[in-house]
Design a protein around this motif. Structure first.
Motif, PDB file in Angstrom:
ATOM      1  N   GLN A   1       7.934 -10.565  14.111  1.00 14.79           N
ATOM      2  CA  GLN A   1       7.329  -9.248  14.011  1.00 14.79           C
ATOM      3  C   GLN A   1       6.383  -9.209  12.812  1.00 14.79           C
ATOM      4  N   VAL A   2       5.220  -8.668  13.044  1.00 15.90           N
ATOM      5  CA  VAL A   2       4.194  -8.587  12.003  1.00 15.90           C
ATOM      6  C   VAL A   2       4.071  -7.146  11.533  1.00 15.90           C
ATOM      7  N   HIS A   3       4.089  -6.953  10.233  1.00 20.22           N
ATOM      8  CA  HIS A   3       3.880  -5.637   9.639  1.00 20.22           C
ATOM      9  C   HIS A   3       2.668  -5.689   8.731  1.00 20.22           C
ATOM     10  N   VAL A   4       1.854  -4.657   8.826  1.00 17.99           N
ATOM     11  CA  VAL A   4       0.632  -4.566   8.029  1.00 17.99           C
ATOM     12  C   VAL A   4       0.702  -3.285   7.202  1.00 17.99           C
ATOM     13  N   VAL A   5       0.485  -3.406   5.909  1.00 16.60           N
ATOM     14  CA  VAL A   5       0.596  -2.252   5.017  1.00 16.60           C
ATOM     15  C   VAL A   5      -0.632  -2.179   4.112  1.00 16.60           C
ATOM     16  N   GLU A   6      -1.327  -1.029   4.155  1.00 15.42           N
ATOM     17  CA  GLU A   6      -2.490  -0.810   3.296  1.00 15.42           C
ATOM     18  C   GLU A   6      -2.099   0.023   2.075  1.00 15.42           C
ATOM     19  N   SER A   7      -2.876  -0.132   1.015  1.00 18.09           N
ATOM     20  CA  SER A   7      -2.720   0.699  -0.179  1.00 18.09           C
ATOM     21  C   SER A   7      -4.023   0.698  -0.954  1.00 18.09           C
ATOM     22  N   GLY A   8      -4.086   1.582  -1.957  1.00 17.83           N
ATOM     23  CA  GLY A   8      -5.248   1.599  -2.833  1.00 17.83           C
ATOM     24  C   GLY A   8      -6.210   2.742  -2.619  1.00 17.83           C
ATOM     25  N   GLY A   9      -5.970   3.558  -1.595  1.00 13.65           N
ATOM     26  CA  GLY A   9      -6.861   4.682  -1.363  1.00 13.65           C
ATOM     27  C   GLY A   9      -6.701   5.762  -2.418  1.00 13.65           C
ATOM     28  N   GLY A  10      -7.590   6.750  -2.367  1.00  8.12           N
ATOM     29  CA  GLY A  10      -7.515   7.846  -3.317  1.00  8.12           C
ATOM     30  C   GLY A  10      -8.784   8.659  -3.326  1.00  8.12           C
ATOM     31  N   VAL A  12     -12.245   9.630  -5.282  1.00  2.15           N
ATOM     32  CA  VAL A  12     -13.202   9.035  -6.209  1.00  2.15           C
ATOM     33  C   VAL A  12     -14.510   9.811  -6.124  1.00  2.15           C
ATOM     34  N   GLN A  13     -15.227   9.858  -7.224  1.00  6.99           N
ATOM     35  CA  GLN A  13     -16.518  10.550  -7.248  1.00  6.99           C
ATOM     36  C   GLN A  13     -17.604   9.678  -6.619  1.00  6.99           C
ATOM     37  N   PRO A  14     -18.635  10.293  -6.102  1.00  4.27           N
ATOM     38  CA  PRO A  14     -19.771   9.504  -5.576  1.00  4.27           C
ATOM     39  C   PRO A  14     -20.291   8.534  -6.633  1.00  4.27           C
ATOM     40  N   GLY A  15     -20.568   7.311  -6.180  1.00  6.22           N
ATOM     41  CA  GLY A  15     -21.007   6.267  -7.091  1.00  6.22           C
ATOM     42  C   GLY A  15     -19.879   5.448  -7.673  1.00  6.22           C
ATOM     43  N   GLY A  16     -18.660   5.886  -7.459  1.00  4.39           N
ATOM     44  CA  GLY A  16     -17.502   5.192  -7.995  1.00  4.39           C
ATOM     45  C   GLY A  16     -17.055   4.017  -7.132  1.00  4.39           C
ATOM     46  N   SER A  17     -15.940   3.412  -7.545  1.00  8.20           N
ATOM     47  CA  SER A  17     -15.406   2.226  -6.866  1.00  8.20           C
ATOM     48  C   SER A  17     -13.925   2.392  -6.576  1.00  8.20           C
ATOM     49  N   LEU A  18     -13.491   1.723  -5.530  1.00  7.42           N
ATOM     50  CA  LEU A  18     -12.073   1.614  -5.188  1.00  7.42           C
ATOM     51  C   LEU A  18     -11.835   0.222  -4.629  1.00  7.42           C
ATOM     52  N   ARG A  19     -10.599  -0.231  -4.778  1.00 11.30           N
ATOM     53  CA  ARG A  19     -10.216  -1.491  -4.166  1.00 11.30           C
ATOM     54  C   ARG A  19      -9.013  -1.251  -3.263  1.00 11.30           C
ATOM     55  N   LEU A  20      -9.163  -1.574  -2.002  1.00 15.04           N
ATOM     56  CA  LEU A  20      -8.079  -1.439  -1.046  1.00 15.04           C
ATOM     57  C   LEU A  20      -7.356  -2.771  -0.887  1.00 15.04           C
ATOM     58  N   TYR A  21      -6.059  -2.657  -0.617  1.00 13.07           N
ATOM     59  CA  TYR A  21      -5.215  -3.819  -0.457  1.00 13.07           C
ATOM     60  C   TYR A  21      -4.529  -3.755   0.915  1.00 13.07           C
ATOM     61  N   CYS A  22      -4.349  -4.909   1.515  1.00 18.03           N
ATOM     62  CA  CYS A  22      -3.642  -4.995   2.790  1.00 18.03           C
ATOM     63  C   CYS A  22      -2.740  -6.221   2.742  1.00 18.03           C
ATOM     64  N   VAL A  23      -1.450  -5.978   2.905  1.00 19.15           N
ATOM     65  CA  VAL A  23      -0.481  -7.064   2.930  1.00 19.15           C
ATOM     66  C   VAL A  23       0.121  -7.149   4.330  1.00 19.15           C
ATOM     67  N   ALA A  24       0.144  -8.357   4.880  1.00 20.34           N
ATOM     68  CA  ALA A  24       0.697  -8.564   6.210  1.00 20.34           C
ATOM     69  C   ALA A  24       1.853  -9.544   6.133  1.00 20.34           C
ATOM     70  N   SER A  25       2.939  -9.203   6.798  1.00 22.26           N
ATOM     71  CA  SER A  25       4.087 -10.107   6.827  1.00 22.26           C
ATOM     72  C   SER A  25       3.869 -11.167   7.894  1.00 22.26           C
ATOM     73  N   GLY A  26       4.675 -12.182   7.867  1.00 23.51           N
ATOM     74  CA  GLY A  26       4.610 -13.186   8.918  1.00 23.51           C
ATOM     75  C   GLY A  26       3.830 -14.421   8.529  1.00 23.51           C
ATOM     76  N   SER A  27       4.104 -15.504   9.246  1.00 25.06           N
ATOM     77  CA  SER A  27       3.526 -16.805   8.923  1.00 25.06           C
ATOM     78  C   SER A  27       2.158 -17.034   9.556  1.00 25.06           C
ATOM     79  N   ILE A  28       1.698 -16.076  10.373  1.00 24.82           N
ATOM     80  CA  ILE A  28       0.433 -16.294  11.075  1.00 24.82           C
ATOM     81  C   ILE A  28      -0.769 -15.803  10.283  1.00 24.82           C
ATOM     82  N   PHE A  29      -0.520 -15.225   9.101  1.00 29.78           N
ATOM     83  CA  PHE A  29      -1.623 -14.603   8.355  1.00 29.78           C
ATOM     84  C   PHE A  29      -2.773 -15.568   8.131  1.00 29.78           C
ATOM     85  N   SER A  30      -2.470 -16.786   7.698  1.00 20.37           N
ATOM     86  CA  SER A  30      -3.531 -17.716   7.307  1.00 20.37           C
ATOM     87  C   SER A  30      -4.401 -18.146   8.486  1.00 20.37           C
TER      88      SER A  30
END
Length: 114
Positions: A1-10, A12-30
């Motif tokens: 079973q594969v699970h995908v989880v995002e984070s990092g949203g929020g 931000v003001q125009p012109g700003g930056s954000l970094r989103l993260y996504c972690v996936a379980s399982g051996s097939i990621f690569s």
């Protein structure tokens, strides 16, 4: 079973930056392509960026030059660095793993507003 989880949203003001993260379980990621999609209210979900298992990338025209997708297979993680954000980038951002069936995360909200 594969699970995908995002984070990092929020908020931000125009012109700003954000970094989103996504972690996936399982051996097939690569061996999987990983994509970031977004869906704004009243609009269809659209592709933002894609990275293949070999590291080739593809971007929507609207984010080229501002967003960068990358991955670290040893951490089963894909990133979306978003710079020079605009109000029209406001949306729920979803990560997916593409290997046979597609596996989606629950999404993370990005709001660009002053």
């Amino acid at each position: 079973q594969v699970h995908v989880v995002e984070s990092g949203g929020g908020l931000v003001q125009p012109g700003g930056s954000l970094r989103l993260y996504c972690v996936a379980s399982g051996s097939i990621f690569s061996t999987a392509a990983m994509g970031w999609y977004r869906q704004a209210p009243g609009k269809q979900r659209e592709l933002v960026a894609l990275i293949t298992s070999d590291g080739f990338t593809n971007y929507a025209d609207s984010v080229k030059g501002r967003f960068t997708i990358s991955r670290v297979n040893a951490k089963n993680t894909v990133y979306l660095q978003m710079n020079s954000l605009k109000p029209e980038d406001t949306a729920v951002y979803y990560c997916n793993l593409q290997r046979g069936p597609w596996y989606w995360g629950q999404g993370t909200q990005v709001t660009v507003s002053s």
